[in-house]
Design a protein around this motif. Sequence first.
Motif, short mmCIF file in Angstrom:
data_model
loop_
_atom_site.label_atom_id
_atom_site.label_comp_id
_atom_site.label_asym_id
_atom_site.label_seq_id
_atom_site.Cartn_x
_atom_site.Cartn_y
_atom_site.Cartn_z
N CYS A 28 0.81 -1.23 0.00
CA CYS A 28 0.00 0.00 0.00
C CYS A 28 0.84 1.28 0.00
CB CYS A 28 -0.96 0.00 1.18
SG CYS A 28 -0.15 0.10 2.78
N ASP A 29 2.16 1.15 0.07
CA ASP A 29 3.09 2.29 0.04
C ASP A 29 2.86 3.30 1.17
OD1 ASP A 29 4.46 1.41 -2.26
OD2 ASP A 29 2.86 2.19 -3.54
N GLY A 49 9.82 -21.23 0.50
CA GLY A 49 10.20 -19.83 0.54
C GLY A 49 11.04 -19.48 1.76
N LYS A 50 11.95 -18.55 1.58
CA LYS A 50 12.80 -18.09 2.67
C LYS A 50 12.78 -16.56 2.80
CE LYS A 50 16.12 -21.94 2.34
NZ LYS A 50 15.12 -22.91 2.48
N THR A 51 12.58 -15.85 1.70
CA THR A 51 12.63 -14.39 1.68
C THR A 51 11.36 -13.79 2.27
OG1 THR A 51 13.92 -14.54 -0.34
CG2 THR A 51 13.04 -12.39 0.21
N THR A 52 11.54 -12.78 3.14
CA THR A 52 10.39 -12.10 3.72
C THR A 52 10.47 -10.60 3.45
OG1 THR A 52 11.47 -11.77 5.84
CG2 THR A 52 10.13 -13.75 5.61
N GLU A 53 9.31 -9.96 3.51
CA GLU A 53 9.21 -8.51 3.45
C GLU A 53 8.25 -8.09 4.54
OE1 GLU A 53 8.85 -6.03 -0.05
OE2 GLU A 53 9.05 -7.82 -1.28
N TYR A 54 8.49 -6.90 5.11
CA TYR A 54 7.56 -6.37 6.10
C TYR A 54 6.38 -5.72 5.41
CZ TYR A 54 10.76 -7.19 9.94
OH TYR A 54 11.56 -7.79 10.88
N LEU A 55 5.18 -6.04 5.89
CA LEU A 55 3.94 -5.49 5.37
C LEU A 55 3.10 -4.99 6.55
CD1 LEU A 55 2.73 -8.44 3.07
CD2 LEU A 55 4.22 -6.56 2.43
N HIS A 56 2.12 -4.13 6.26
CA HIS A 56 1.11 -3.82 7.27
C HIS A 56 0.39 -5.13 7.61
CE1 HIS A 56 1.06 0.55 6.19
NE2 HIS A 56 0.80 0.63 7.48
N ARG A 57 0.02 -5.31 8.85
CA ARG A 57 -0.70 -6.51 9.25
C ARG A 57 -1.98 -6.68 8.41
NH1 ARG A 57 -0.33 -6.38 14.73
NH2 ARG A 57 1.51 -7.63 14.38
N ILE A 58 -2.71 -5.60 8.17
CA ILE A 58 -3.96 -5.70 7.41
C ILE A 58 -3.69 -6.11 5.96
CG2 ILE A 58 -4.12 -3.25 6.77
CD1 ILE A 58 -7.18 -3.52 7.37
N CYS A 59 -2.60 -5.62 5.36
CA CYS A 59 -2.26 -6.00 3.98
C CYS A 59 -1.86 -7.48 3.94
CB CYS A 59 -1.11 -5.14 3.46
SG CYS A 59 -1.52 -3.39 3.30
N HIS A 60 -1.10 -7.92 4.94
CA HIS A 60 -0.67 -9.30 5.02
C HIS A 60 -1.87 -10.23 5.14
CE1 HIS A 60 1.87 -12.50 7.30
NE2 HIS A 60 1.85 -12.74 6.00
N ARG A 61 -2.79 -9.89 6.01
CA ARG A 61 -3.99 -10.72 6.19
C ARG A 61 -4.84 -10.75 4.93
NH1 ARG A 61 -4.62 -11.50 11.99
NH2 ARG A 61 -2.45 -11.86 12.55
N GLN A 62 -4.92 -9.62 4.24
CA GLN A 62 -5.71 -9.57 3.01
C GLN A 62 -5.12 -10.50 1.95
OE1 GLN A 62 -8.58 -8.15 2.61
NE2 GLN A 62 -8.82 -8.51 0.44
N ILE A 63 -3.83 -10.53 1.84
CA ILE A 63 -3.16 -11.42 0.87
C ILE A 63 -3.55 -12.87 1.14
CG2 ILE A 63 -0.91 -12.36 0.21
CD1 ILE A 63 0.18 -9.46 0.67
N HIS A 64 -3.48 -13.28 2.41
CA HIS A 64 -3.78 -14.67 2.75
C HIS A 64 -5.28 -14.96 2.70
CE1 HIS A 64 0.25 -16.09 3.49
NE2 HIS A 64 0.50 -14.95 4.08
N ALA A 65 -6.10 -13.93 2.77
CA ALA A 65 -7.54 -14.12 2.63
C ALA A 65 -7.93 -14.33 1.17
CB ALA A 65 -8.29 -12.93 3.21
N LEU A 66 -7.15 -13.78 0.25
CA LEU A 66 -7.49 -13.84 -1.17
C LEU A 66 -6.83 -14.98 -1.94
CD1 LEU A 66 -7.36 -10.07 -2.23
CD2 LEU A 66 -9.39 -11.51 -1.93
N PHE A 67 -5.65 -15.40 -1.51
CA PHE A 67 -4.87 -16.34 -2.32
C PHE A 67 -4.48 -17.59 -1.54
CE2 PHE A 67 -3.75 -11.97 -3.63
CZ PHE A 67 -4.35 -11.98 -4.89
#
Length: 115
Positions: A28-29, A49-67
């Motif tokens: 979300c920038d 997978g091994k690589t991680t990136e920091y995201l907003h918690r809400i963005c992270h949850r949305q990703i896992h809710a959709l895919f």
Amino acid sequence: MLGKIRQKLISLEPKPLQKVLETVCPICDRPIPESQKDAHHLVPKSKGGKTTEYLHRICHRQIHALFTETELAMQFNTASNLQEHPEMQRFIRWVKSKPNHFYEKTRKSTRIKNS
């Protein structure tokens, strides 16, 4: 040359605080407050997978809710690929209008629930 007492006083003075760099969510920038910082595996750990990136918690949850994890591993394994998906674009437009610390529970997509 400074005397020993002066050297001791200088060593006890508080050091200037280093400016902490803000972490910006690649989805979300927006800047991520510490309380809302989640590490996201670009490729799920269960898929190697091994690589991680920091995201907003809400963005992270949305990703896992959709895919599914398979979709994340094969197709949506970068922030730019995630941003291009129409459902994520709709979510991003919505979340950008919220404060950086905003969080709301995310519901699973009916597509994911039924699979």
